[in-house]
Design a protein around this motif. Structure first.
Motif, short mmCIF file in Angstrom:
data_model
loop_
_atom_site.label_atom_id
_atom_site.label_comp_id
_atom_site.label_asym_id
_atom_site.label_seq_id
_atom_site.Cartn_x
_atom_site.Cartn_y
_atom_site.Cartn_z
N GLY A 1 20.06 89.78 -20.65
CA GLY A 1 20.42 89.05 -19.43
C GLY A 1 21.83 88.51 -19.39
O GLY A 1 22.20 87.77 -18.48
N ASN A 2 22.66 88.91 -20.36
CA ASN A 2 24.03 88.40 -20.38
C ASN A 2 24.88 89.20 -19.39
O ASN A 2 25.75 89.97 -19.78
CB ASN A 2 24.58 88.49 -21.82
N GLY A 3 24.59 89.02 -18.11
CA GLY A 3 25.21 89.86 -17.09
C GLY A 3 26.37 89.18 -16.38
O GLY A 3 26.79 88.08 -16.73
N THR A 4 26.89 89.90 -15.39
CA THR A 4 27.93 89.35 -14.51
C THR A 4 27.52 89.74 -13.09
O THR A 4 26.75 90.69 -12.89
CB THR A 4 29.31 90.01 -14.79
N PRO A 5 28.07 89.04 -12.08
CA PRO A 5 27.75 89.46 -10.70
C PRO A 5 28.09 90.93 -10.46
O PRO A 5 27.36 91.65 -9.79
CB PRO A 5 28.62 88.53 -9.84
N LYS A 6 29.20 91.40 -11.05
CA LYS A 6 29.62 92.79 -10.80
C LYS A 6 28.62 93.79 -11.38
O LYS A 6 28.28 94.78 -10.74
CB LYS A 6 31.00 93.05 -11.40
N VAL A 7 28.16 93.55 -12.61
CA VAL A 7 27.24 94.55 -13.20
C VAL A 7 25.89 94.50 -12.49
O VAL A 7 25.25 95.54 -12.29
CB VAL A 7 27.13 94.40 -14.73
N LEU A 8 25.49 93.33 -12.03
CA LEU A 8 24.19 93.27 -11.35
C LEU A 8 24.26 93.97 -9.99
O LEU A 8 23.31 94.64 -9.58
CB LEU A 8 23.72 91.82 -11.22
N GLU A 9 25.40 93.84 -9.30
CA GLU A 9 25.58 94.58 -8.05
C GLU A 9 25.57 96.09 -8.31
O GLU A 9 25.03 96.86 -7.54
CB GLU A 9 26.91 94.21 -7.37
N PHE A 10 26.19 96.47 -9.42
CA PHE A 10 26.25 97.89 -9.79
C PHE A 10 24.84 98.45 -10.03
O PHE A 10 24.51 99.57 -9.64
CB PHE A 10 27.12 98.01 -11.05
N LEU A 11 24.01 97.62 -10.65
CA LEU A 11 22.65 98.08 -11.00
C LEU A 11 21.67 98.01 -9.83
O LEU A 11 20.70 98.76 -9.77
CB LEU A 11 22.09 97.22 -12.14
#
Ligand code: SF4
Length: 380
Positions: free
Chosen positions: A173-183
């Motif tokens: 869960g160590n994400g960022t807004p950008k990677v979550l949008e990407f996924l």
């Protein structure tokens, strides 16, 4: 002789532009995980697998560190297509370095010289074909931290979607807004391992708590199906106070997020705490329920935790799915995803029809030998 580093650094391609940007002095900022490393030219990021070469970020591509078929309950997802077979694949590397990691052989590759896990070359099309041949319904990126290898996970997910399969992430869960949008367009189910509710503990593991809490909030807002796991480690994260704050946080995001508290056993470098006993798991379950969570499960001690492996209706308490470990013993959720007694809607992703459990224990795909053969042919 080529080292694992040499082998992995050959199997790369350019990062997706959504997940990085050039900054000063030929450095690149990577957004695939919450570290947001500013990577100098010629260096890898903290995860060791994303590297800056000549001002371009290169990321892992075209291999797996492991493949296995698991009951979806093992991930664990308890509220997503129970009984389904999950085809799990992973690459190598991680952005954290937990001393108790159960997948350390793959996750700590390139960081710990003892962690030797030879990669197998593979194409997304092949993995999906293999998943279909095994009867899997879901393809899950797991074993290493999938966020740091998100370009590859999305490539596999795209193929999986084309073939009518669902997709999942098992992640710290160590994400960022950008990677979550990407996924977001490509991932259906997401499990977050919330390891503690204390930033000092997270720093011991090599991270910070804030990005993880933000990931949980964002995933819920995005509408991906989310379940959360906490491995209960005696003396590390199991005080009443810490568990209460953690459970209240989750309940504040949504009381419908299933929370799995699972038993620790000694592993990797963490060999001093005792293994977690049923009493402590049940204490954590009670704290979760007191905090308002509707679905709290005790895991890793089959048969020793009463009905805390079962799914009980949050409204009337009816036993709707009975489990022993990963094994489903009884399933009574209606085709509409409701309680058979009071007709409350049960949060989750349910099949129209429960068709039994495909497998109650993990296994290597039958065609693994074929996979290896193909890879060795490719390697000639
Ligand atoms: S994935 Fe995380 S650890 Fe790896 S380079 Fe990117 S920001 Fe750094």
């Amino acid at each position: 002789m080529a080292t694992l580093r040499d082998i992995l650094y050959e199997r790369v391609r350019e990062a997706d532009p959504q997940l990085c940007e050039p900054i000063d002095r030929n450095r690149i900022r990577c957004y695939a995980c919450g570290h947001c490393c500013p990577i100098p030219e010629g260096q890898p990021g903290v995860c060791k697998v994303r590297i800056n070469r000549g001002g371009t970020l290169y990321v892992p591509w075209g291999y797996v560190g492991g493949v296995q078929c698991d009951p979806i309950e093992k991930k664990p997802f308890f509220h997503a297509y129970p009984g389904t077979l999950a085809y799990s694949f992973g690459m190598l590397g991680c952005d954290l370095h937990c001393a108790y990691c159960q997948n350390w052989v793959t996750s700590q590759a390139l960081r710990d010289p003892e962690a030797i896990s030879p990669p197998l070359e593979a194409a997304p099309e092949f993995l999906v074909k293999d998943a279909l041949a095994q009867g899997a319904k879901v393809v899950v990126s797991t074993y290493n931290e999938p966020l740091i290898t998100s370009e590859w996970a999305v490539a596999v997910s795209r193929e999986a979607r084309k073939a009518g399969l669902l997709t999942g992430y098992v992640s710290n869960g160590n994400g960022t807004p950008k990677v979550l949008e990407f996924l977001r367009p490509w991932i259906d189910l997401y499990k977050v391992d919330l390891k503690s509710f204390d930033d000092r503990h997270y720093r011991q593991l090599g991270g910070r708590i804030q990005p993880i809490l933000e990931t949980i909030r964002t995933l819920h807002k995005m509408g991906l199906w989310l379940e959360v796991v906490t491995l209960l480690i005696p003396g590390f994260n199991d005080s009443d106070d810490e568990l209460r704050r953690l459970a209240e946080f989750l309940s504040g995001v949504s009381p419908d997020i299933p929370w799995h508290v699972t038993a620790f056993h000694q592993d990797y470098k963490m060999t001093s705490p005792d293994d977690t006993g049923p009493k402590d798991l049940l204490r954590a379950v009670a704290i979760g329920r007191d905090a308002g969570l509707h679905y709290v499960y005790a895991g890793n001690l089959p048969g020793l935790v009463g009905n805390c492996e079962d799914t009980l209706c949050h409204q009337c308490g009816a036993d709707m799915i009975r489990r022993y470990g990963y094994r489903i013993q009884d399933y009574r959720i209606t085709p509409q995803g409701q309680c058979p007694e009071c007709h409350a809607t049960i949060p989750g992703r349910w099949s129209r029809q429960f068709e039994g459990q495909v497998a109650a224990r993990p296994f290597l795909p039958q065609q693994r030998a074929q996979l290896v053969r193909i890879l060795s042919r490719q390697n000639r």
